[in-house]
Design an enzyme around this catalytic site. Structure first.
Site, PDB file in Angstrom:
ATOM      1  N   CYS A  88       0.833  -1.200   0.000  1.00 17.48           N
ATOM      2  CA  CYS A  88       0.000   0.000   0.000  1.00 17.48           C
ATOM      3  C   CYS A  88       0.874   1.260   0.000  1.00 17.48           C
ATOM      4  O   CYS A  88       1.490   1.557  -1.013  1.00 17.48           O
ATOM      5  CB  CYS A  88      -1.003  -0.022   1.149  1.00 17.48           C
ATOM      6  SG  CYS A  88      -2.358   1.165   0.920  1.00 17.48           S
ATOM      7  N   HIS A 176      -3.723  -5.343   0.246  1.00 16.27           N
ATOM      8  CA  HIS A 176      -3.173  -5.609   1.576  1.00 16.27           C
ATOM      9  C   HIS A 176      -3.103  -7.107   1.879  1.00 16.27           C
ATOM     10  O   HIS A 176      -4.000  -7.649   2.550  1.00 16.27           O
ATOM     11  CB  HIS A 176      -4.036  -4.929   2.637  1.00 16.27           C
ATOM     12  CG  HIS A 176      -3.822  -3.460   2.756  1.00 16.27           C
ATOM     13  ND1 HIS A 176      -2.815  -2.897   3.506  1.00 16.27           N
ATOM     14  CD2 HIS A 176      -4.492  -2.426   2.208  1.00 16.27           C
ATOM     15  CE1 HIS A 176      -2.880  -1.586   3.433  1.00 16.27           C
ATOM     16  NE2 HIS A 176      -3.882  -1.269   2.632  1.00 16.27           N
ATOM     17  N   GLU A 178      -1.257  -8.422   4.030  1.00 20.16           N
ATOM     18  CA  GLU A 178      -0.950  -8.581   5.462  1.00 20.16           C
ATOM     19  C   GLU A 178      -2.165  -8.494   6.361  1.00 20.16           C
ATOM     20  O   GLU A 178      -2.117  -8.855   7.544  1.00 20.16           O
ATOM     21  CB  GLU A 178       0.079  -7.521   5.892  1.00 20.16           C
ATOM     22  CG  GLU A 178      -0.472  -6.174   6.316  1.00 20.16           C
ATOM     23  CD  GLU A 178      -1.052  -5.312   5.200  1.00 20.16           C
ATOM     24  OE1 GLU A 178      -1.371  -4.150   5.484  1.00 20.16           O
ATOM     25  OE2 GLU A 178      -1.187  -5.786   4.055  1.00 20.16           O
TER      26      GLU A 178
END
Length: 237
Positions: A88, A176, A178
């Site tokens: 990001c 994203h 994660e």
């Protein structure tokens, strides 16, 4: 393997990526750069670099006084072929580090959405063999141009620049990988009244979307992270 982790906000930790890297033997050294913790001057002592997300605009050094040093580190790690992963804001900084424009996008991408892979991803070391369409967490207002020489890897209907590879070992992901459910719900809770109303439809369906799509997204995240660590190990050998 020691991985330098640049954290740009406490609410945007390494999450699933960090868990996977640690599980497979990496040591993460996290620097809270946005809180004034000092970044190293060079890659020495680290085999890889992970740059995380945050609410700042990547083009605005007033919001992130540490951005110039982060970009110097991105270039230095890449020059030595020590793998880099930007997520990001980290992806936007990676693009900017190599001369690409980063700017406010025409629409915000919030929630869980479809990410489609370009043909070049079919034999990519990280993305090869994954489904041609993934459902991944999105939470961004900005976008970037691809740096010169970058290989586009993924796109979405709302934002064409979702992932790229530069050289053999720098990866940038606008989505994203994660983010687990707790992280996403934390971001949603930070919305002010106006933002909450603008994104009411997404927020109302967020729990259902996470329940439906996050298990598969987590599998993708762990695959990407494990393969990225394989690159770290290979380059360090």
């Amino acid at each position: 393997m020691r991985i330098l982790v640049v954290q740009n906000n406490r609410n945007a930790p390494a999450g699933l990526v960090g868990e996977t890297l640690t599980e497979f033997g990496a040591t993460l050294v996290t620097v809270a750069a946005d809180e004034g913790e000092a970044l190293p001057a060079t890659p020495e002592g680290y085999q890889g670099l992970l740059v995380l997300g945050g609410p700042q605009d990547a083009w605005n050094d007033a919001q992130g006084p540490h951005f110039p040093q982060v970009m110097r580190l991105i270039r230095a790690f890449a020059a030595e072929e020590r793998p880099v992963m930007g997520i990001c804001l980290g992806a936007q900084l990676a693009a900017r580090a190599f001369g690409a424009r980063v700017y406010r996008h025409s629409v915000a991408e919030i929630g869980v959405g479809a990410v489609r892979l370009f043909d070049a991803a079919s034999d990519d070391p990280l993305l090869g063999g994954l489904a041609p369409e993934l459902r991944m967490v999105q939470w961004h207002y900005d976008t970037f141009e691809f740096p010169e020489g970058a290989v586009p890897l993924a796109w979405s209907q709302a934002c064409m620049r979702q992932a790229f590879r530069l050289g053999r070992s720098l990866y940038a992901f606008q989505f994203h990988p994660e983010a687990d459910a707790a992280i996403v719900r934390g971001w949603a809770e930070k919305f002010g009244v106006d933002s909450r109303e603008r994104n009411r439809a997404v927020l109302d369906g967020l729990d259902a979307a996470l329940e439906r799509h996050l298990p598969a997204a987590e599998a993708v995240a762990r695959t990407i992270s494990r393969r990225w660590l394989d690159l770290v190990i290979e380059r360090a050998a």
